[in-house]
Motif scaffolding. Sequence first.
Motif, PDB file in Angstrom:
ATOM      1  N   PHE A 145      91.645  75.250  12.399  1.00 54.15           N
ATOM      2  CA  PHE A 145      91.864  76.490  13.142  1.00 54.15           C
ATOM      3  C   PHE A 145      90.541  76.988  13.695  1.00 54.15           C
ATOM      4  O   PHE A 145      89.464  76.556  13.279  1.00 54.15           O
ATOM      5  N   SER A 146      90.633  77.870  14.663  1.00 58.16           N
ATOM      6  CA  SER A 146      89.434  78.496  15.206  1.00 58.16           C
ATOM      7  C   SER A 146      89.699  79.986  15.379  1.00 58.16           C
ATOM      8  O   SER A 146      90.845  80.440  15.355  1.00 58.16           O
ATOM      9  N   ASP A 184      91.258  78.671   4.852  1.00 54.33           N
ATOM     10  CA  ASP A 184      90.181  77.924   4.218  1.00 54.33           C
ATOM     11  C   ASP A 184      89.043  77.708   5.208  1.00 54.33           C
ATOM     12  O   ASP A 184      89.231  77.087   6.256  1.00 54.33           O
ATOM     13  N   ARG A 185      87.863  78.219   4.885  1.00 60.27           N
ATOM     14  CA  ARG A 185      86.718  78.091   5.794  1.00 60.27           C
ATOM     15  C   ARG A 185      86.372  76.635   6.096  1.00 60.27           C
ATOM     16  O   ARG A 185      85.790  76.341   7.137  1.00 60.27           O
ATOM     17  N   LYS A 186      86.730  75.720   5.217  1.00 67.07           N
ATOM     18  CA  LYS A 186      86.432  74.308   5.453  1.00 67.07           C
ATOM     19  C   LYS A 186      87.215  73.765   6.650  1.00 67.07           C
ATOM     20  O   LYS A 186      86.840  72.737   7.216  1.00 67.07           O
ATOM     21  N   ARG A 187      88.294  74.437   7.006  1.00 65.40           N
ATOM     22  CA  ARG A 187      89.114  73.996   8.149  1.00 65.40           C
ATOM     23  C   ARG A 187      88.743  74.728   9.440  1.00 65.40           C
ATOM     24  O   ARG A 187      89.341  74.484  10.478  1.00 65.40           O
ATOM     25  N   LEU A 188      87.758  75.611   9.361  1.00 59.91           N
ATOM     26  CA  LEU A 188      87.361  76.397  10.526  1.00 59.91           C
ATOM     27  C   LEU A 188      86.553  75.554  11.511  1.00 59.91           C
ATOM     28  O   LEU A 188      85.510  74.994  11.153  1.00 59.91           O
ATOM     29  N   LEU A 189      87.026  75.473  12.745  1.00 60.87           N
ATOM     30  CA  LEU A 189      86.354  74.687  13.777  1.00 60.87           C
ATOM     31  C   LEU A 189      85.190  75.441  14.404  1.00 60.87           C
ATOM     32  O   LEU A 189      84.200  74.827  14.818  1.00 60.87           O
ATOM     33  N   GLY A 190      85.293  76.742  14.492  1.00 60.39           N
ATOM     34  CA  GLY A 190      84.228  77.524  15.106  1.00 60.39           C
ATOM     35  C   GLY A 190      84.690  78.930  15.421  1.00 60.39           C
ATOM     36  O   GLY A 190      85.870  79.274  15.282  1.00 60.39           O
ATOM     37  N   VAL A 191      83.744  79.744  15.857  1.00 54.86           N
ATOM     38  CA  VAL A 191      84.009  81.143  16.192  1.00 54.86           C
ATOM     39  C   VAL A 191      83.451  81.427  17.576  1.00 54.86           C
ATOM     40  O   VAL A 191      82.298  81.099  17.873  1.00 54.86           O
TER      41      VAL A 191
END
Length: 375
Positions: free
Chosen positions: A83-84, A139-146
């Motif tokens: 996710f982003s 989950d922050r590990k699944r974060l693509l970017g902001v």
Amino acid sequence: MQKALTSAALKQTNRRRIYQYIYQNGEPVTKQEIAGALGLSLPTVSGNLNDFLEEGLLSYSGTQASTGGRKPRTISLVADARFSVGISIMDDAVRLVAINIRAQELGYQKIYKKFNHGPRYYQEVAQLLEHFLDALGLDRKRLLGVGITVPGIVDAERERLVFAPTLELRDIPLAEITGAFSYAVRVENDANASGYAESWARSESRNLIYLSLERGVGGAILMGNKPYVGDNGRSGEFGHICIVPDGRPCRCGKRGCLEAYCSTSRLSDDLGITLEEFFSMLKCGNYQIALTWEQYRHHLTDGLAIIRMGMDCDIVLGGMLAAYLEDQLDLIRQEVCQKTLFDEDGAFLTLDRFKSHSACVGTALHDVNRFLDSF
């Protein structure tokens, strides 16, 4: 050595083709269907699918009817595997949106917060982001970017915010905005981000003008669904075209700008009411509100006619105002056509499908696309 490199490149190409086929297909597929569509061997497809399943990017989703043997298993994209997040900074509020890799919204929040350029403000926005992620259980590990959008001109090459009238900022290093965040953060113009979201959602490749109607008025130009930023990164500043010579003063320092007449503040802050209250009163037939709307619409269609005549392409109305224009769109189209030379059908003018979320979605989509291109 060259053979090994070629083999590795081929493997990466097959991996990308398989994943993107499943992504673009939209429906569950079998490995046999993938192999047939891409002209790949079943062992090649099976090996890549096993990798994707292990990485949590794909999942088994069911079976197809048997044709005489074991039922073939269907495979689907796990849209929430990554996710982003997009953050929109405005002069009176902060908006946050989280999307998955299909651009489906996982969560939205709007917090009324007065803008105040300085470390404390950005630290508080960074904390709002953390609370937002916690509330959604992401989950922050699944974060693509902001991505962060601002209502101003951004020079990405020089890494500076050049000018943001509604925020009263000029020539600010982007590091002053991004430094408080724990993640890699990108800053861009809000209207450009909104236009990108709209073009991403369109299947056809067409030229497009995006006009954002918020407290500030901005825009974006997309040519064949690709952003056109101009020679100096300042394209699409439609809010500062002059529609009334020597007219109302604008926050940019000039007079008669489209923004001076078509800021949403003209329908809300200046009257001491909200946009929702304004359009509710308009529907109820309030005479003074109807007169104010008629004047606003007159100036808006003046600006739209100038844009249409100059650019000769589709126009999308977006920003906060778009959520209230469904009942007004036909009349706006008629007035624009009356003010242009060639138009009789106003179908070229549409509303943003993401409404007030578009800037957040658009800036978040950049990270989704980078992820899709990374295979």
